[in-house]
Design a protein around this motif. Sequence first.
Motif, PDB file in Angstrom:
ATOM      1  N   LEU A 328      39.361  37.250  31.181  1.00 50.11           N
ATOM      2  CA  LEU A 328      38.047  36.885  31.700  1.00 50.11           C
ATOM      3  C   LEU A 328      37.912  35.373  31.738  1.00 50.11           C
ATOM      4  CD1 LEU A 328      35.757  39.374  29.715  1.00 50.11           C
ATOM      5  CD2 LEU A 328      36.618  39.620  32.059  1.00 50.11           C
ATOM      6  N   SER A 329      37.324  34.853  32.831  1.00 49.66           N
ATOM      7  CA  SER A 329      37.086  33.414  32.897  1.00 49.66           C
ATOM      8  C   SER A 329      35.968  33.014  31.948  1.00 49.66           C
ATOM      9  CB  SER A 329      36.734  33.009  34.332  1.00 49.66           C
ATOM     10  OG  SER A 329      35.601  33.726  34.785  1.00 49.66           O
ATOM     11  N   SER A 330      35.064  33.931  31.650  1.00 50.77           N
ATOM     12  CA  SER A 330      33.999  33.664  30.689  1.00 50.77           C
ATOM     13  C   SER A 330      34.538  33.781  29.271  1.00 50.77           C
ATOM     14  CB  SER A 330      32.850  34.658  30.879  1.00 50.77           C
ATOM     15  OG  SER A 330      31.936  34.572  29.809  1.00 50.77           O
ATOM     16  N   ALA A 331      34.110  32.878  28.406  1.00 47.44           N
ATOM     17  CA  ALA A 331      34.574  32.899  27.017  1.00 47.44           C
ATOM     18  C   ALA A 331      33.509  33.472  26.083  1.00 47.44           C
ATOM     19  CB  ALA A 331      34.949  31.489  26.566  1.00 47.44           C
ATOM     20  N   THR A 332      32.598  34.257  26.625  1.00 50.47           N
ATOM     21  CA  THR A 332      31.541  34.855  25.809  1.00 50.47           C
ATOM     22  C   THR A 332      32.154  35.817  24.793  1.00 50.47           C
ATOM     23  OG1 THR A 332      30.021  34.736  27.680  1.00 50.47           O
ATOM     24  CG2 THR A 332      29.414  36.200  25.862  1.00 50.47           C
ATOM     25  N   PRO A 333      31.835  35.659  23.503  1.00 50.27           N
ATOM     26  CA  PRO A 333      32.397  36.571  22.501  1.00 50.27           C
ATOM     27  C   PRO A 333      31.988  38.019  22.764  1.00 50.27           C
ATOM     28  CG  PRO A 333      31.410  34.643  21.457  1.00 50.27           C
ATOM     29  CD  PRO A 333      31.003  34.605  22.890  1.00 50.27           C
ATOM     30  N   ILE A 334      32.927  38.923  22.584  1.00 49.97           N
ATOM     31  CA  ILE A 334      32.672  40.350  22.784  1.00 49.97           C
ATOM     32  C   ILE A 334      33.116  41.083  21.521  1.00 49.97           C
ATOM     33  CG2 ILE A 334      33.236  42.382  24.178  1.00 49.97           C
ATOM     34  CD1 ILE A 334      33.783  40.401  26.495  1.00 49.97           C
ATOM     35  N   ARG A 335      32.233  41.912  21.001  1.00 47.05           N
ATOM     36  CA  ARG A 335      32.527  42.592  19.746  1.00 47.05           C
ATOM     37  C   ARG A 335      33.500  43.750  19.949  1.00 47.05           C
ATOM     38  NH1 ARG A 335      27.189  44.434  16.904  1.00 47.05           N
ATOM     39  NH2 ARG A 335      26.894  45.320  19.000  1.00 47.05           N
ATOM     40  N   ALA A 336      34.355  43.942  18.955  1.00 48.06           N
ATOM     41  CA  ALA A 336      35.255  45.095  18.975  1.00 48.06           C
ATOM     42  C   ALA A 336      34.423  46.375  18.970  1.00 48.06           C
ATOM     43  CB  ALA A 336      36.184  45.059  17.768  1.00 48.06           C
ATOM     44  N   GLY A 337      34.876  47.366  19.711  1.00 49.03           N
ATOM     45  CA  GLY A 337      34.167  48.632  19.821  1.00 49.03           C
ATOM     46  C   GLY A 337      33.262  48.728  21.028  1.00 49.03           C
ATOM     47  N   THR A 338      33.061  47.593  21.715  1.00 52.72           N
ATOM     48  CA  THR A 338      32.229  47.591  22.925  1.00 52.72           C
ATOM     49  C   THR A 338      32.964  48.295  24.061  1.00 52.72           C
ATOM     50  OG1 THR A 338      31.233  45.489  22.280  1.00 52.72           O
ATOM     51  CG2 THR A 338      30.998  46.143  24.592  1.00 52.72           C
ATOM     52  N   VAL A 339      32.275  49.185  24.758  1.00 50.12           N
ATOM     53  CA  VAL A 339      32.842  49.830  25.940  1.00 50.12           C
ATOM     54  C   VAL A 339      32.321  49.096  27.173  1.00 50.12           C
ATOM     55  CG1 VAL A 339      33.003  51.944  27.309  1.00 50.12           C
ATOM     56  CG2 VAL A 339      33.019  52.069  24.812  1.00 50.12           C
ATOM     57  N   MET A 340      33.237  48.607  27.996  1.00 54.14           N
ATOM     58  CA  MET A 340      32.860  47.813  29.165  1.00 54.14           C
ATOM     59  C   MET A 340      33.406  48.469  30.428  1.00 54.14           C
ATOM     60  SD  MET A 340      33.637  43.979  27.671  1.00 54.14           S
ATOM     61  CE  MET A 340      32.814  43.176  29.059  1.00 54.14           C
ATOM     62  N   THR A 341      32.640  48.349  31.503  1.00 57.92           N
ATOM     63  CA  THR A 341      33.059  48.871  32.801  1.00 57.92           C
ATOM     64  C   THR A 341      33.546  47.720  33.665  1.00 57.92           C
ATOM     65  OG1 THR A 341      31.460  50.690  32.703  1.00 57.92           O
ATOM     66  CG2 THR A 341      32.337  50.116  34.873  1.00 57.92           C
ATOM     67  N   PHE A 342      34.761  47.852  34.193  1.00 57.05           N
ATOM     68  CA  PHE A 342      35.360  46.820  35.039  1.00 57.05           C
ATOM     69  C   PHE A 342      35.656  47.378  36.419  1.00 57.05           C
ATOM     70  CE2 PHE A 342      36.443  45.551  30.726  1.00 57.05           C
ATOM     71  CZ  PHE A 342      36.168  44.192  30.734  1.00 57.05           C
ATOM     72  N   GLY A 343      35.503  46.516  37.414  1.00 56.59           N
ATOM     73  CA  GLY A 343      35.948  46.866  38.752  1.00 56.59           C
ATOM     74  C   GLY A 343      37.391  46.477  38.946  1.00 56.59           C
ATOM     75  N   VAL A 344      38.107  47.247  39.765  1.00 59.45           N
ATOM     76  CA  VAL A 344      39.504  46.949  40.085  1.00 59.45           C
ATOM     77  C   VAL A 344      39.664  47.030  41.599  1.00 59.45           C
ATOM     78  CG1 VAL A 344      41.916  47.592  39.774  1.00 59.45           C
ATOM     79  CG2 VAL A 344      40.299  47.946  37.911  1.00 59.45           C
ATOM     80  N   GLU A 345      40.088  45.920  42.224  1.00 59.76           N
ATOM     81  CA  GLU A 345      40.334  45.935  43.662  1.00 59.76           C
ATOM     82  C   GLU A 345      41.526  46.842  43.964  1.00 59.76           C
ATOM     83  OE1 GLU A 345      38.840  44.712  46.268  1.00 59.76           O
ATOM     84  OE2 GLU A 345      37.215  43.747  45.137  1.00 59.76           O
ATOM     85  N   ALA A 346      41.331  47.770  44.897  1.00 59.74           N
ATOM     86  CA  ALA A 346      42.413  48.699  45.249  1.00 59.74           C
ATOM     87  C   ALA A 346      43.647  47.954  45.744  1.00 59.74           C
ATOM     88  CB  ALA A 346      41.926  49.692  46.300  1.00 59.74           C
ATOM     89  N   ASP A 347      43.441  46.807  46.417  1.00 59.07           N
ATOM     90  CA  ASP A 347      44.579  46.035  46.938  1.00 59.07           C
ATOM     91  C   ASP A 347      45.410  45.409  45.827  1.00 59.07           C
ATOM     92  OD1 ASP A 347      43.976  46.605  49.574  1.00 59.07           O
ATOM     93  OD2 ASP A 347      42.746  44.815  49.849  1.00 59.07           O
TER      94      ASP A 347
END
Length: 360
Positions: A328-347
Motif C-alpha cells: 500500500l502507498s499509504s502508511a496508515t497503521p493497520i491492526r492484525a486481525g482486520t479483514v479488508m476488501t481489495f480490488g484486483v484489476e483483471a488485467d
Amino acid sequence: MANLQLQDIKKAFGSIEVIKGVNLTINHGEFCVFVGPSGCGKSTLLRMISGLDSVSGGRIMIDDDLVNDVAAADRGLSMVFQSYALYPHMNIARNMSFALRLARVPRRDIREKVQRVADMLNIGHLLDRKPAELSGGQRQRVAMGRALVRDASTFLFDEPLSNLDAKLRAKMRTELAEMRDRIDKNMVYVTHDQIEAMTLGDRIVVMNEGLVQQEGTPEDLFKRPVNRFVAGFIGTPTMNFLDGTLVDESGVLRVRGDGFDLAVSQAQRARLEGHRGKDVSLGVRPTSFTRDPDATNTIDLNVAVSEYLGSNSVLVTRCGGAEVQVELSSATPIRAGTVMTFGVEADDILLFDAQSGRTL
C-alpha cells in the motif's frame, strides 16, 4: 567487437549434472545478468566462460573462435570475484596494474591506464594506500579497477557486491550503471539479487537447477514471465499465488479457490479456452491490489502483519490457507486481525498451469 556464444553448454561433477544445456548469445556492448537462487549454476557457468572451470559438453565461442581448450589467461576476458582478492602487501596502484606488469606493458602506459580507471571509479586519490587502509566499498572499486585496466573484450562479475552492506550496495549499483554506459564492452554479471539484475541488466537470464528459465529485458520478465518460477523470482515483494479452478460463469472466466473468486480479463479468454474446468495457479503482484470502493473484482484478506516501511506499508495477509502480500502507498497503521476488501484489476492477473507451472 566481441560476441560471446554458449552452445549447449553442460557441466557435470561426477554423476551430478549442474549445467544441463545452456544456449545463449551475448552481443557486443551488452550488459547481461545471470540471476537465480543459490546453487542454480550461474557462477559455475561464469567460471566456464572465464576458463577457470572446464566444460563437460558444448562449445564456448568468442567471435566465432572455439575457446573450450584455451587457457583463462588467453581468452581476452577479465573477471571480478566475489572476494576482493587484493594483494595486502601491494599498494592500490600496484594491485590494479598487476596484470599489466605481467604482460610487460610499458610503465608510462600502465600509469596512464591505472590513473584513468582509478579516476573513473573515484579512487584516484587512494593509489598509494594499502588494501587494509580502505573501506569495503573502496576495496571493491579497486577489484573492479584491476579488471577494467585490462584491454579485455568481456568483463565478468561474480556477485561483486554481496559482501557490502545494503546502503553501500545501492550506491555501488548506481556507480556500476554509470560505468556500464561509459564502457563499450560486454559485461556478464552474476547475482542472486533480482534488484541488482533489474536495475543493471540490458538483458537478464533467469536460471534454476542448471537451466535457463527465461531471458529478456527486465520489463519482459516482470510483465511476461514464461512460468511460475520466473514470476515468483522477479519482483519485490514477490508475486502472490493462489490455487484454484478456472470456471466459465455466464461468459466470464473466473478462478475460484479457498476464500476467493476472481474474474480473469476477457483478453485472455481465447488462449484459456482449453483450460476451463482445470486447476490453475493465479498470480497477482502485491502492487496490483487497490482500495477502490467501486471495484467489482474483489477479494477479502485477513491482515496478519503490517510492515511499516516509511512511505508505504506491506501487509502480510491470509486468504484461506494461503499467504498474500499487499503493498500500500499509504502508511496508515493497520491492526492484525482486520479483514479488508481489495480490488484486483483483471488485467493484472496471470494464470499458470497447476502441474507444469507454465504461463497460460
